[in-house]
Motif scaffolding. Structure first.
Motif, short mmCIF file in Angstrom:
data_model
loop_
_atom_site.label_atom_id
_atom_site.label_comp_id
_atom_site.label_asym_id
_atom_site.label_seq_id
_atom_site.Cartn_x
_atom_site.Cartn_y
_atom_site.Cartn_z
N THR A 33 1.12 -0.90 0.11
CA THR A 33 0.06 0.04 -0.19
C THR A 33 0.56 0.98 0.10
N VAL A 34 2.12 1.19 0.43
CA VAL A 34 2.99 2.03 0.31
C VAL A 34 4.31 2.26 -0.60
N ILE A 35 3.32 2.72 -2.23
CA ILE A 35 3.96 2.49 -3.09
C ILE A 35 4.35 3.84 -3.18
N THR A 36 5.71 4.01 -3.81
CA THR A 36 6.02 5.95 -4.16
C THR A 36 5.93 5.78 -5.81
N ASP A 37 6.08 6.72 -5.91
CA ASP A 37 5.76 7.47 -7.77
C ASP A 37 6.91 6.59 -8.23
N GLN A 38 6.08 6.09 -9.30
CA GLN A 38 6.45 5.31 -10.01
C GLN A 38 7.76 6.11 -10.23
N ALA A 39 8.59 6.39 -11.17
CA ALA A 39 8.87 8.10 -12.02
C ALA A 39 10.46 7.57 -10.80
N GLN A 40 9.52 7.41 -9.62
CA GLN A 40 10.97 7.36 -8.72
C GLN A 40 12.12 6.26 -8.32
N MET A 41 11.31 4.97 -9.12
CA MET A 41 12.14 4.03 -9.63
C MET A 41 12.97 3.50 -10.07
N PRO A 42 14.09 3.22 -10.55
CA PRO A 42 15.37 3.39 -11.83
C PRO A 42 15.27 2.27 -13.02
N SER A 43 15.19 4.06 -13.72
CA SER A 43 14.44 3.35 -14.90
C SER A 43 14.91 2.22 -15.06
N VAL A 44 15.64 1.66 -15.76
CA VAL A 44 16.44 0.41 -15.92
C VAL A 44 15.65 -0.56 -15.26
N LEU A 45 14.55 -0.79 -14.42
CA LEU A 45 14.08 -1.46 -14.13
C LEU A 45 11.91 -1.62 -13.98
N ARG A 46 12.27 -0.36 -14.74
CA ARG A 46 10.42 0.00 -14.85
C ARG A 46 10.11 -0.43 -16.24
N ASN A 47 9.31 -1.30 -16.03
CA ASN A 47 8.21 -2.04 -16.37
C ASN A 47 8.99 -3.31 -17.18
N ASP A 48 10.15 -4.14 -16.65
CA ASP A 48 11.01 -4.34 -17.26
C ASP A 48 10.87 -6.02 -16.05
N VAL A 49 10.72 -6.78 -14.61
CA VAL A 49 10.55 -7.06 -13.89
C VAL A 49 8.91 -8.03 -14.53
N TYR A 50 9.76 -9.46 -14.72
CA TYR A 50 8.54 -10.36 -14.68
C TYR A 50 9.01 -11.50 -13.10
N ILE A 51 7.51 -12.37 -13.08
CA ILE A 51 7.99 -12.92 -11.99
C ILE A 51 7.63 -14.36 -12.54
N ASP A 52 9.16 -15.10 -11.85
CA ASP A 52 8.89 -16.56 -12.31
C ASP A 52 8.71 -17.54 -11.77
N TYR A 53 9.20 -18.27 -10.65
CA TYR A 53 9.16 -18.63 -9.74
C TYR A 53 8.99 -18.16 -8.07
N ILE A 54 7.91 -18.84 -8.17
CA ILE A 54 6.80 -18.53 -6.29
C ILE A 54 6.84 -20.25 -6.29
N SER A 55 7.93 -19.94 -4.58
CA SER A 55 7.58 -20.93 -3.88
C SER A 55 7.25 -20.85 -2.33
#
Length: 182
Positions: free
Chosen positions: A31-53
């Motif tokens: 619920t406490v999410i900062t502005d998306q612009a504060q995320m490192p640009s190299v990670l923005r919209n480039d992370v996917y979730i693969d393995y959850i256990s």
């Protein structure tokens, strides 16, 4: 006669204490999410979730738990809100998560649950781990949050997972990504 009395006592106890219910995804999302612009640009919209256990389903006659599927949904929705999740499985960074467990009390007026999750973020271009950490976060549901113990335990589970995901997002936001921008 004794069997009927024993069965009646069990039924009354179940009615008074309630049945355990599984954690709700909507209450586990960060619920406490900062502005998306504060995320490192190299990670923005480039992370996917693969393995959850890890994780396990809830037995209504025992205690509330967090299932693997519900944990995945809460993590996906949180990363989406933070501007990190790619809409496909073709992102540059693969996130794996292992819900190592929930440390739960058996009873109490205030219920404190700690969630322990091991996260690994891998750069798929060279298959190198760029972030790896086990995050252990507690959350306390007070007696005033819910009168029934099973409800307080569920709220504590949800809060512990939510705080854990929020800690992951803060770590990713603060990550030194200068070596990643290739």
């Amino acid at each position: 006669m004794h069997k009927l009395l024993a069965l009646s006592v069990v039924v009354i106890c179940v009615i008074l204490t309630g049945c355990a219910s599984p954690a709700q995804v909507s209450n586990m999302r960060a619920t406490v999410i900062t502005d998306q612009a504060q995320m490192p640009s190299v990670l923005r919209n480039d992370v996917y979730i693969d393995y959850i256990s890890g994780g396990k389903g809830t037995n209504p006659l025992w205690t509330s738990q967090v299932s693997q599927g519900d944990f995945r949904q809460a993590l996906e929705q949180s990363l989406q809100s933070a501007g990190l999740l790619t809409p496909s499985q073709t992102g540059r960074y693969r996130l794996d998560a292992n819900l190592d467990g929930l440390r739960q009390p058996l009873f109490g007026t205030s219920m404190t649950v700690s969630s322990k999750v091991h996260y690994t973020l891998v750069d798929t271009r060279d298959n190198k781990t760029v972030y790896e950490k086990t995050i252990d976060t507690p959350y306390t549901a007070a007696f005033t949050d819910a009168l029934m113990g099973v409800t307080r335990l569920r709220l504590a589970n949800e809060g512990a997972i939510r705080k854990n995901i929020e800690a992951l997002i803060r770590d990713l936001q603060a990550m030194n990504v200068s070596h990643l921008a290739l």
